[in-house]
Design an enzyme around this catalytic site. Structure first.
Site, mmCIF file in Angstrom:
data_model
loop_
_atom_site.group_PDB
_atom_site.id
_atom_site.type_symbol
_atom_site.label_atom_id
_atom_site.label_comp_id
_atom_site.label_asym_id
_atom_site.label_seq_id
_atom_site.Cartn_x
_atom_site.Cartn_y
_atom_site.Cartn_z
ATOM 1 N N THR A 195 46.867 132.041 124.927
ATOM 2 C CA THR A 195 48.001 131.379 124.432
ATOM 3 C C THR A 195 48.617 131.987 123.238
ATOM 4 O OG1 THR A 195 46.257 130.266 123.011
ATOM 5 C CG2 THR A 195 47.049 129.017 125.041
ATOM 6 N N ALA A 219 43.158 132.910 112.672
ATOM 7 C CA ALA A 219 43.855 132.132 113.858
ATOM 8 C C ALA A 219 45.125 132.867 114.542
ATOM 9 C CB ALA A 219 44.509 130.671 113.161
ATOM 10 N N LYS A 220 45.365 132.501 115.741
ATOM 11 C CA LYS A 220 46.437 133.059 116.296
ATOM 12 C C LYS A 220 47.823 133.128 115.579
ATOM 13 C CE LYS A 220 44.441 132.368 120.858
ATOM 14 N NZ LYS A 220 44.059 131.745 122.019
ATOM 15 N N ARG A 221 47.878 132.221 114.807
ATOM 16 C CA ARG A 221 49.255 132.145 113.848
ATOM 17 C C ARG A 221 49.310 133.347 112.998
ATOM 18 N NH1 ARG A 221 46.370 128.004 112.634
ATOM 19 N NH2 ARG A 221 45.463 128.097 110.275
#
Ligand code: GLU
Length: 276
Positions: free
Chosen positions: A12, A247-249
């Site tokens: 993701t 985090a991915k962000r």
């Protein structure tokens, strides 16, 4: 003895430093190392992330057994497990939307909290069979939930072992009636991960502390499905200089951007404090 471990990212987003630590940790614990792509959430997963993840792991110097298992290619396995549970009357269809659940919780004024969010207040568990069948006959979209009370009643007291925290008594009840098949895809994280770890012969499940409690549910599912329990090793979660979890962000912390900025695999290992 053979120790089979795995790193199981969801495609993701790009891998960040927290993932690099998790993958290095998994590989170091095993004599056989697997990578599994957890891509049942078709709305959020992207093939380009899948490819980039494997590319990053190879760049980091990791080697894993092939073929890589992709969950989306194994929906039959999850259906088989669901059928086995349904045959023992351990599941029920849940037609609720998030809104329905929220409204019920607001009306009740209280909902116990589980690691996955508020505990489901049981609306569809109490439907009459006539009503349930009528809704099923109209093709109403539904999830499948586990009858937690019954599941616990049919299993003996269960324990599992974490390398750091030691022997744990399983407490799946904190989750309430967990979803095992989602409305949008006929499996859930808890179901797929338990089935896969069993089918792949994983003997040590390594993952971050954030999933520690999930192991209570997985242990229960193993008992219900007749699987052997693996050992567990939940690792600390890496944080940035401000103490925030990666985090991915956080685009700057992805392996892709660190690579583009000229960092080497050795730099990344040092950044995550990997001495091995
Ligand atoms: N796919 C999960 C994640 O990316 C990890 C699953 C697991 O290790 O059990 O957070």
């Amino acid at each position: 003895m053979e120790r089979v471990t795995r790193f199981a990212p969801s495609p993701t987003g790009h891998l960040h430093l927290g993932h690099a630590y998790s993958a290095l940790f998994a590989e170091a614990q095993g004599t056989r190392f697997l990578v599994r792509i957890e891509d049942i959430d078709t709305a959020r997963c992207r093939p380009e992330f899948d490819e980039a993840i494997l590319d990053d792991l190879a760049w980091l110097g990791l080697a894993w057994e092939t073929p890589v298992r992709r969950q989306s290619a194994h929906m039959d396995d999850y259906a088989g497990a669901l059928n086995a549970l349904a045959a023992r009357d351990l599941l029920y269809p849940c037609f609720c939307t998030r809104k329905d659940i929220q409204a019920e919780i607001t009306a009740a004024g209280y909902a116990p909290h589980s690691p996955d969010g508020p505990v489901y207040p049981g609306i569809c568990r109490n439907l009459s069979s006539a009503e349930r069948n009528e809704r099923l006959a109209t093709g109403a979209p539904h999830a499948l939930r586990l009858k937690m009370d019954k599941a616990i009643a049919v299993t003996a007291t269960l324990t599992w072992h974490d390398a750091e925290a030691g022997l744990q008594q399983a407490r799946p009840e904190i989750f309430g009636d967990v979803v095992l098949a989602r409305k949008d895809t006929p499996a859930s994280y808890h179901l797929a991960v338990t089935v896969d770890d069993h089918l792949q012969g994983v003997t040590i499940v390594t993952r971050g502390q954030d999933l520690f409690e999930a192991s209570h549910v997985h242990r229960l599912l193993q008992a219900l499905l007749g699987y052997e329990a693996p050992a567990y090793n939940h690792h600390k979660l890496l944080t940035d200089a401000q103490g925030k979890r990666f985090a991915k962000r956080d685009k700057a912390q992805t392996l892709q951007s660190l690579r583009a900025a000229g960092h080497t695999p050795a730099d990344v290992r040092a950044m995550v404090g990997w001495e091995a």
